[in-house]
Structures are given as structure tokens and as C-alpha cells.
Write a protein that holds these residues in place. Structure first.
Motif, PDB file in Angstrom:
ATOM      1  N   ILE A 278      39.339  47.857  25.356  1.00 14.30           N
ATOM      2  CA  ILE A 278      38.913  48.279  26.895  1.00 14.30           C
ATOM      3  C   ILE A 278      37.946  46.977  27.660  1.00 14.30           C
ATOM      4  CG2 ILE A 278      36.372  49.301  27.091  1.00 14.30           C
ATOM      5  CD1 ILE A 278      38.693  51.286  26.945  1.00 14.30           C
ATOM      6  N   GLU A 279      37.978  46.325  26.832  1.00 11.52           N
ATOM      7  CA  GLU A 279      37.547  44.507  27.587  1.00 11.52           C
ATOM      8  C   GLU A 279      38.452  44.601  28.384  1.00 11.52           C
ATOM      9  OE1 GLU A 279      38.987  43.851  23.581  1.00 11.52           O
ATOM     10  OE2 GLU A 279      38.481  45.306  24.386  1.00 11.52           O
ATOM     11  N   ASP A 280      39.844  44.880  28.251  1.00  7.38           N
ATOM     12  CA  ASP A 280      40.800  44.634  29.654  1.00  7.38           C
ATOM     13  C   ASP A 280      40.652  45.043  30.798  1.00  7.38           C
ATOM     14  OD1 ASP A 280      41.686  42.127  27.869  1.00  7.38           O
ATOM     15  OD2 ASP A 280      43.597  43.866  27.240  1.00  7.38           O
ATOM     16  N   ALA A 281      39.997  46.597  30.485  1.00  7.33           N
ATOM     17  CA  ALA A 281      39.789  47.238  31.347  1.00  7.33           C
ATOM     18  C   ALA A 281      38.860  46.827  32.732  1.00  7.33           C
ATOM     19  CB  ALA A 281      39.676  48.967  30.769  1.00  7.33           C
ATOM     20  N   VAL A 282      37.128  46.248  31.711  1.00 12.32           N
ATOM     21  CA  VAL A 282      36.460  45.670  33.025  1.00 12.32           C
ATOM     22  C   VAL A 282      37.051  44.424  33.179  1.00 12.32           C
ATOM     23  CG1 VAL A 282      34.387  44.451  32.316  1.00 12.32           C
ATOM     24  CG2 VAL A 282      34.971  46.604  30.530  1.00 12.32           C
ATOM     25  N   TRP A 283      37.761  44.176  32.664  1.00 10.88           N
ATOM     26  CA  TRP A 283      38.797  42.542  33.286  1.00 10.88           C
ATOM     27  C   TRP A 283      39.562  42.090  34.449  1.00 10.88           C
ATOM     28  CZ3 TRP A 283      43.101  40.669  32.991  1.00 10.88           C
ATOM     29  CH2 TRP A 283      43.696  39.285  33.590  1.00 10.88           C
ATOM     30  N   TRP A 316      40.437  55.919  29.855  1.00 14.62           N
ATOM     31  CA  TRP A 316      42.062  55.385  30.112  1.00 14.62           C
ATOM     32  C   TRP A 316      43.588  55.506  30.210  1.00 14.62           C
ATOM     33  CZ3 TRP A 316      39.937  53.619  34.968  1.00 14.62           C
ATOM     34  CH2 TRP A 316      38.547  53.260  35.544  1.00 14.62           C
ATOM     35  N   PRO A 317      43.885  56.943  30.287  1.00 17.53           N
ATOM     36  CA  PRO A 317      45.402  57.349  30.049  1.00 17.53           C
ATOM     37  C   PRO A 317      45.940  56.833  30.792  1.00 17.53           C
ATOM     38  CG  PRO A 317      43.526  59.623  31.255  1.00 17.53           C
ATOM     39  CD  PRO A 317      42.780  58.102  30.858  1.00 17.53           C
ATOM     40  N   GLY A 318      45.779  57.007  32.139  1.00 22.95           N
ATOM     41  CA  GLY A 318      46.119  56.106  33.711  1.00 22.95           C
ATOM     42  C   GLY A 318      46.366  55.178  33.368  1.00 22.95           C
ATOM     43  N   ASN A 319      46.009  53.956  32.504  1.00 21.87           N
ATOM     44  CA  ASN A 319      45.902  52.293  32.313  1.00 21.87           C
ATOM     45  C   ASN A 319      45.966  51.808  33.663  1.00 21.87           C
ATOM     46  OD1 ASN A 319      47.159  52.157  29.255  1.00 21.87           O
ATOM     47  ND2 ASN A 319      49.091  53.623  30.109  1.00 21.87           N
ATOM     48  N   GLY A 320      46.118  51.042  34.067  1.00 22.05           N
ATOM     49  CA  GLY A 320      45.313  49.962  34.479  1.00 22.05           C
ATOM     50  C   GLY A 320      46.406  50.481  36.588  1.00 22.05           C
ATOM     51  N   ARG A 321      47.358  51.577  36.217  1.00 20.69           N
ATOM     52  CA  ARG A 321      47.197  51.935  37.690  1.00 20.69           C
ATOM     53  C   ARG A 321      46.144  53.075  37.947  1.00 20.69           C
ATOM     54  NH1 ARG A 321      53.697  54.962  37.103  1.00 20.69           N
ATOM     55  NH2 ARG A 321      54.269  52.616  37.357  1.00 20.69           N
ATOM     56  N   GLU A 322      45.589  53.284  36.959  1.00 19.04           N
ATOM     57  CA  GLU A 322      44.145  54.242  37.272  1.00 19.04           C
ATOM     58  C   GLU A 322      43.260  53.718  37.615  1.00 19.04           C
ATOM     59  OE1 GLU A 322      41.285  57.631  34.904  1.00 19.04           O
ATOM     60  OE2 GLU A 322      43.255  57.022  34.233  1.00 19.04           O
ATOM     61  N   VAL A 323      42.935  52.427  37.224  1.00 14.42           N
ATOM     62  CA  VAL A 323      42.078  51.352  37.563  1.00 14.42           C
ATOM     63  C   VAL A 323      42.098  51.041  39.042  1.00 14.42           C
ATOM     64  CG1 VAL A 323      40.685  49.212  36.610  1.00 14.42           C
ATOM     65  CG2 VAL A 323      41.594  50.817  34.998  1.00 14.42           C
ATOM     66  N   ARG A 324      43.176  50.755  39.181  1.00 16.99           N
ATOM     67  CA  ARG A 324      43.368  50.759  40.534  1.00 16.99           C
ATOM     68  C   ARG A 324      43.366  51.688  41.956  1.00 16.99           C
ATOM     69  NH1 ARG A 324      47.132  49.836  44.590  1.00 16.99           N
ATOM     70  NH2 ARG A 324      47.572  48.714  45.586  1.00 16.99           N
ATOM     71  N   SER A 325      43.355  53.259  41.769  1.00 13.13           N
ATOM     72  CA  SER A 325      43.289  54.095  42.666  1.00 13.13           C
ATOM     73  C   SER A 325      42.310  54.427  42.337  1.00 13.13           C
ATOM     74  CB  SER A 325      44.399  55.271  41.560  1.00 13.13           C
ATOM     75  OG  SER A 325      43.082  55.982  40.888  1.00 13.13           O
ATOM     76  N   ARG A 326      41.047  54.313  41.139  1.00 12.12           N
ATOM     77  CA  ARG A 326      39.750  54.462  40.964  1.00 12.12           C
ATOM     78  C   ARG A 326      38.509  53.398  42.019  1.00 12.12           C
ATOM     79  NH1 ARG A 326      37.771  58.769  38.154  1.00 12.12           N
ATOM     80  NH2 ARG A 326      39.163  59.928  36.087  1.00 12.12           N
ATOM     81  N   LEU A 327      39.511  52.310  41.753  1.00 13.09           N
ATOM     82  CA  LEU A 327      38.515  51.208  42.132  1.00 13.09           C
ATOM     83  C   LEU A 327      38.925  51.067  43.665  1.00 13.09           C
ATOM     84  CD1 LEU A 327      36.486  49.005  41.378  1.00 13.09           C
ATOM     85  CD2 LEU A 327      38.825  46.887  41.731  1.00 13.09           C
TER      86      LEU A 327
END
Length: 404
Positions: A278-283, A316-327
Motif C-alpha cells: 500500500i505504501e507504493d500506492a501512496v508513493w 486498489w484492484p486496478g493497481n496503478g491504472r486505477e491510481v492514475r484514473s482516480r487521481l
């Protein structure tokens, strides 16, 4: 010579083990000393930090060093193994060398010889000098180390993981750091491009002396797989493929060639999902905010502490793509100076949002906390149990119940 290195020692002899640990620590290394096969496998598979080398006795109370090497090699590209063997186990040590182990020493040996042989098998320590690519967690830094190691050899590579984890970016990085970086990097995206036998043949020609990257290699049709397998080792092209987590099922069903898989999996890089780090999702959210935030006409100050807490609580089931779209949505939607949880997770605003029972809410909270602590400890269940202040058995039972 060993300053900053992380070593795993698997040795059941107390006198030899304590002597090796003392000398290795005097040389500046950090050492984890274990005495059993089962604990040795866990320490190498899910280490506290990337492992520079494993020093392993062949004969152990609950098995052999070969058991450890085989178990680790089935799920990842193993770190260098230096085996310690008696005179009667040399045949086994030679067999391990043929399987990919780095070296072996026969007992008795002197410490200067041991240190010299150890220094020869260790990879150059460059991962900590490079900016993070996969993330800042221990698991992510291990991925970065494997990427750097892959760039130093010329063998085929398989990058395996869920969607949205940047596997294509890691493949490009291997090429850019390799000796083939001045030659072409030719990409076939099986999800979008023509990927039949003729397309593979044309791509191999175009990638001469360079790298052929096949994104979604598990979806190639049989003829394309046959053409790619025939090329490996026969043409001057380095092959890198990516696949999802279910490639083994395709092999069992006869939809993917087992020999092609064997050629690739010898140098496999497994990218863990964001739910395990999860710390990588924050980063990652912070990195993306720095990239996308300045594009907004009215500048934002950043992600609020509440938003960071919401990021840590999400799976974060969508991983990095989900982080990008949500941000990206949050940057557009934010009305104040800061991004808040409802900007990232608009579902928080729904009047008809799901109402959980206290039992369900407690299970979700426990699952998030267990995943968070496992990520912090690099998957070490014993250490996670200590931080969570429960017994190892209790933690294991909860993990089984919660599907972790």
C-alpha cells in the motif's frame, strides 16, 4: 567489501553459523540467520529487503539446501546461492550448479576464501543508487533489483503480474539498461496489434540485434508461439514477454507451449499487486500528482492527510491504472486547495452507499491492516504477527478466513 549488503545464511550448525555471522557483520553486511528449510524458503521468497546472496548448507535438519533452491526457483529468479557442502555431497552441489546455483564450498574452509568466493557470486550493488521504478516498498525495490539483473544478461525474460502494474514500462527499462539499448526495441501488443505468425516473424526481423517485447505473450496463437520458440537462441534478438497471473492454467489446458514457458520463466520477474504494498500506492499517487497537478489552471497544494489515509485503506484492484484514473479525476474535481477522499472516491458521496454490518466492517478493516503490515514486513508472517500483537497461528487463521 560487504557494506550495505543483505545476506541470508541458512546453517544449522551453531558454531559455524555464529562464526560466519560475526565475520559477515564485521565486513558491514546485514545477515538473517536461519536453521531450517521452511524458514529459509520464506526468508528468500519474501525478504525484508532485496537479497544480495544466500549462503546455504546442503544438509539441514528438515531437508536440504536443494529443497530451498528448487522451491525459490519455482516462483522467482533466485538470488545468487553459495552452497556449503561436505565431501559426500559434492555430486549434489555440482547438480545445483547445473540448475543455476552460483558456487559451492567444501568443508572445512578458511574465512578469507569464503569471503572471496562470496564476493565473486554477488551482483553489483547498483539498485540502491537508482531512483525507484516499481515503488519504494521492499517488494518493489526487489522488483527493481531483478530488472537491473535482467539488464545485465541476454536471456529471455518473463514479467508476470496483474494488469495495471507497469509491466511494459519495466520491459522497456530492461532494454534501455542493456547492451542492446542502441538497437531497436520492437513491441507487439497482443491486445491491440496483429500478432500471428507473420507478425512475429516480421517483428523478429525488425528487432535484429535488439529486443522484441511481446505484451500479453500468453495470448499468442499456436503458430505465433511456434515461430517465437524457434527463434529463441537462434536469432540475435532478446525476447521479453509479459503475462497475467494465470499462465499456468493456459499451459495445463494446452493453450500455451510449456517449452516456451520454460525458456522464459528461467528469468521471471513477478510484480506484486498494490494490495500487497500500500505504501507504493501512496508513493505513486504523489508521483502522479507532481506530474499532472501543474496542468490544472488553479494550482492545488497537494493530497490531504485524509486523502492519503483513504489511499492506504483502499485495496486498489486496478493497481496503478486505477491510481492514475482516480487521481486525474480528483485533480479535475477538487474545489478547494487540497485533494480530499471524496475527490478520489466519489462513491463516498452516494446517498445509497452500502451499509455494512459491524462484523463485515470489522473484517474489512482487519483485512486492510493485515495486508498493510505484511507489505511492511515483506511478507514475513512471524514479524507481522509480532507487530499486530497476535500469535502466528492466529494471524495465519485470519489470513485464511479473509482470503489473503
Amino acid at each position: 567489501m560487504l557494506k550495505g549488503r543483505y545476506l541470508v545464511l541458512i546453517e544449522d550448525d551453531t558454531l559455524m553459523g555464529s562464526s560466519l555471522v560475526q565475520r559477515l557483520e564485521l565486513e558491514g553486511a546485514t545477515v538473517t540467520w536461519l536453521r531450517q528449510v521452511v524458514r529459509g524458503i520464506a526468508a528468500v521468497r519474501t525478504p525484508r529487503r532485496p537479497v544480495d546472496a544466500v549462503i546455504c548448507d546442503i544438509r539441514l535438519p528438515d531437508g536440504t539446501g536443494e529443497d530451498i533452491f528448487s522451491a525459490v526457483s519455482r516462483s522467482m529468479a533466485p538470488p545468487p546461492f553459495l552452497f556449503i557442502t561436505g565431501q559426500g555431497e559434492i555430486d549434489q552441489a555440482v547438480r545445483l550448479l547445473r540448475a543455476g546455483a552460483a558456487d559451492y564450498l567444501t568443508k572445512p574452509f578458511d574465512l578469507p576464501t569464503f569471503l572471496q568466493r562470496l564476493s565473486l557470486v554477488m551482483r553489483p550493488d547498483v539498485a540502491n543508487d537508482m531512483p525507484p521504478q516499481a515503488g519504494i516498498s521492499l517488494l518493489a525495490r526487489q522488483v527493481d533489483s531483478l530488472v537491473l539483473a535482467a539488464a545485465r544478461h541476454d536471456m529471455p525474460v518473463l514479467i508476470r503480474g496483474q494488469r495495471g502494474l507497469g509491466k511494459a514500462r519495466l520491459a522497456r527499462r530492461i532494454h534501455e539498461l542493456s547492451d542492446r539499448r542502441l538497437a531497436p526495441l520492437v513491441t507487439i501488443d497482443v491486445f491491440r496489434d496483429e500478432s500471428g505468425e507473420r507478425a512475429i516473424a516480421a517483428a523478429l526481423d525488425a528487432a535484429s540485434e535488439g529486443t522484441l517485447f511481446v505484451n500479453g505473450i500468453g495470448r499468442l496463437d499456436p503458430a505465433a508461439q511456434r515461430r517465437l520458440m524457434a527463434a529463441i537462441g537462434q536469432v540475435d534478438v532478446r525476447v521479453i514477454g509479459t503475462c497475467g497471473t494465470r499462465i499456468d492454467e493456459k499451459i495445463a489446458a494446452g493453450r500455451f507451449r510449456s517449452d516456451l514457458h520454460c525458456a522464459l520463466v528461467a528469468n521471471e520477474i513477478v510484480v506484486p499487486p498494490l494490495s500487497q504494498r500500500i505504501e507504493d500506492a501512496v508513493w505513486l499517487a504523489g508521483q502522479m500528482f507532481q506530474a499532472f497537478g501543474p496542468r490544472r489552471q488553479t494550482r492545488l497544494k497537494g493530497l490531504s492527510e485524509l486523502a492519503l489515509a483513504a489511499i492506504r485503506d483502499h485495496d486498489w484492484p486496478g493497481n496503478g491504472r486505477e491510481v492514475r484514473s482516480r487521481l486525474l479525476r480528483a485533480i479535475d474535481a477538487a474545489r478547494g486547495e487540497w485533494i480530499y477522499p471524496a475527490d478520489l472516491f466519489p462513491e463516498f458521496n452516494l446517498d445509497d452507499r452500502e451499509v455494512l454490518t459491524l462484523a463485515d466492517a470489522r473484517e474489512r478493516a482487519e483485512r486492510r491492516q493485515i495486508l498493510k503490515v505484511l507489505a511492511q514486513t515483506g511478507g514475513q508472517i512471524g514479524e507481522a504477527a509480532r507487530l499486530l500483537k497476535v500469535s502466528r497461528t492466529t494471524l495465519w487463521e485470519k489470513m485464511q478466513k479473509l482470503g489473503i
